[in-house]
Design an enzyme around this catalytic site. Structure first.
Site, mmCIF file in Angstrom:
data_model
loop_
_atom_site.group_PDB
_atom_site.id
_atom_site.type_symbol
_atom_site.label_atom_id
_atom_site.label_comp_id
_atom_site.label_asym_id
_atom_site.label_seq_id
_atom_site.Cartn_x
_atom_site.Cartn_y
_atom_site.Cartn_z
ATOM 1 N N ARG A 85 37.228 76.271 -32.458
ATOM 2 C CA ARG A 85 37.393 75.186 -31.544
ATOM 3 C C ARG A 85 38.292 73.922 -32.728
ATOM 4 N NH1 ARG A 85 33.832 70.455 -29.241
ATOM 5 N NH2 ARG A 85 35.525 70.084 -27.570
ATOM 6 N N TYR B 240 37.300 69.972 -36.485
ATOM 7 C CA TYR B 240 35.173 70.126 -35.765
ATOM 8 C C TYR B 240 35.024 71.142 -37.459
ATOM 9 C CZ TYR B 240 36.180 67.912 -31.315
ATOM 10 O OH TYR B 240 35.921 66.651 -29.787
ATOM 11 N N PRO C 217 29.111 69.556 -24.159
ATOM 12 C CA PRO C 217 29.946 71.355 -23.361
ATOM 13 C C PRO C 217 30.814 71.394 -24.822
ATOM 14 C CG PRO C 217 30.264 69.175 -22.136
ATOM 15 C CD PRO C 217 29.041 68.631 -22.855
ATOM 16 N N ASN C 218 31.452 72.833 -24.661
ATOM 17 C CA ASN C 218 32.672 73.172 -26.043
ATOM 18 C C ASN C 218 31.782 73.257 -27.605
ATOM 19 O OD1 ASN C 218 34.191 73.108 -24.062
ATOM 20 N ND2 ASN C 218 34.401 71.544 -23.852
ATOM 21 N N ASN D 39 24.423 64.555 -29.092
ATOM 22 C CA ASN D 39 26.115 64.736 -28.738
ATOM 23 C C ASN D 39 26.304 65.148 -27.711
ATOM 24 O OD1 ASN D 39 28.770 65.419 -29.566
ATOM 25 N ND2 ASN D 39 28.325 66.069 -31.508
ATOM 26 N N GLU E 293 23.008 58.736 -31.464
ATOM 27 C CA GLU E 293 24.324 59.669 -30.931
ATOM 28 C C GLU E 293 25.128 59.967 -32.036
ATOM 29 O OE1 GLU E 293 26.082 58.111 -27.321
ATOM 30 O OE2 GLU E 293 28.426 57.997 -28.193
ATOM 31 N N ALA F 69 31.855 65.457 -24.487
ATOM 32 C CA ALA F 69 33.238 65.152 -24.222
ATOM 33 C C ALA F 69 32.305 64.146 -22.953
ATOM 34 C CB ALA F 69 34.197 66.070 -22.837
ATOM 35 N N ARG G 80 40.574 58.698 -32.648
ATOM 36 C CA ARG G 80 41.361 60.403 -32.431
ATOM 37 C C ARG G 80 42.164 58.627 -31.080
ATOM 38 N NH1 ARG G 80 37.487 64.458 -31.788
ATOM 39 N NH2 ARG G 80 39.439 65.729 -30.744
ATOM 40 N N HIS H 90 28.953 62.171 -33.358
ATOM 41 C CA HIS H 90 29.711 63.013 -33.541
ATOM 42 C C HIS H 90 30.077 63.322 -34.640
ATOM 43 C CE1 HIS H 90 29.890 61.105 -29.088
ATOM 44 N NE2 HIS H 90 29.559 59.809 -29.846
HETATM 45 C C1 DQA Z 1 32.428 65.112 -30.254
HETATM 46 C C2 DQA Z 1 33.315 64.145 -29.805
HETATM 47 C C3 DQA Z 1 34.325 64.103 -28.101
HETATM 48 O O1 DQA Z 1 35.137 63.262 -28.470
HETATM 49 C C4 DQA Z 1 34.401 65.616 -27.780
HETATM 50 O O2 DQA Z 1 34.940 65.180 -26.882
HETATM 51 C C5 DQA Z 1 33.313 66.540 -28.160
HETATM 52 C C6 DQA Z 1 33.473 66.181 -29.972
HETATM 53 C C7 DQA Z 1 32.564 64.940 -31.782
HETATM 54 O O3 DQA Z 1 31.032 65.163 -32.102
HETATM 55 O O4 DQA Z 1 33.095 65.174 -32.522
HETATM 56 O O5 DQA Z 1 33.109 67.776 -27.474
HETATM 57 O O6 DQA Z 1 30.982 64.598 -29.691
#
Ligand code: DQA
Length: 146
Positions: free
Chosen positions: A18, A23, A10-11, A75, A99, A78, A108, A101
């Site tokens: 964003r 990011y 998501p997002n 990835n 995985e 959240a 963070r 990020h």
């Molecule tokens: C994320 C880190 C997560 O905590 C966050 O909710 C994201 C992006 C990252 O790629 O840094 O949406 O996965």
């Protein structure tokens, strides 16, 4: 040719717009182009998937397993911190999961320090931006030859 899924949660469709200080300014489409180019160089087939819906991510994982994929660059965004369903989906497959990020989650908020999906992954890359996806793809391609 091996098949690798690229899963974005998501997002991440809002990349570029964003929180760019966290990011970056590149978009999800930029990421897709980078990985498609890299997949041609590595001679691997990739399926690039993003969803804001937990169940759709779960179903894509099942589909990749059923279609004989070797691994996933994952990835879950959240959902990393909350989703038993995505964790169980990976645990139900033989997929090799790396995985990724974009941000360094350990720098963070504390709620980002827990990953429910990390224990079903081979390894984790955090904080290297889009390069983390490329490194994960390289890892999976060489892991196939072992
Ligand atoms: C994320 C880190 C997560 O905590 C966050 O909710 C994201 C992006 C990252 O790629 O840094 O949406 O996965």
């Amino acid at each position: 040719m091996i098949k690798i899924g690229i899963l974005n949660g998501p997002n991440l469709n809002r990349l570029g717009l964003r929180e760019p200080e966290t990011y970056g300014y590149e978009t999800l489409n930029d990421l897709k182009h980078i990985l498609v180019d890299e997949s041609h160089r590595l001679d691997v087939e990739i399926d690039f998937f993003q969803s804001n819906h937990e169940g759709e991510l779960v179903e894509k994982i099942h589909q990749w397993q059923d279609e004989g994929f070797f691994g996933v660059v994952s990835n879950p965004a959240a959902y990393t911190h909350t989703s038993v369903a995505i964790r169980d989906a990976y645990a139900s497959t033989k997929l090799k999961v790396v995985e990724v990020h974009i941000s360094n989650v350990y720098k963070r908020e504390e709620f980002r320090h827990t990953s429910l999906t990390a224990p079903v992954s081979v390894g984790i890359i955090a904080g290297l931006g889009f390069y983390g996806y490329i490194a994960a793809l390289h890892y999976l391609v060489q892991a196939d030859h072992k």
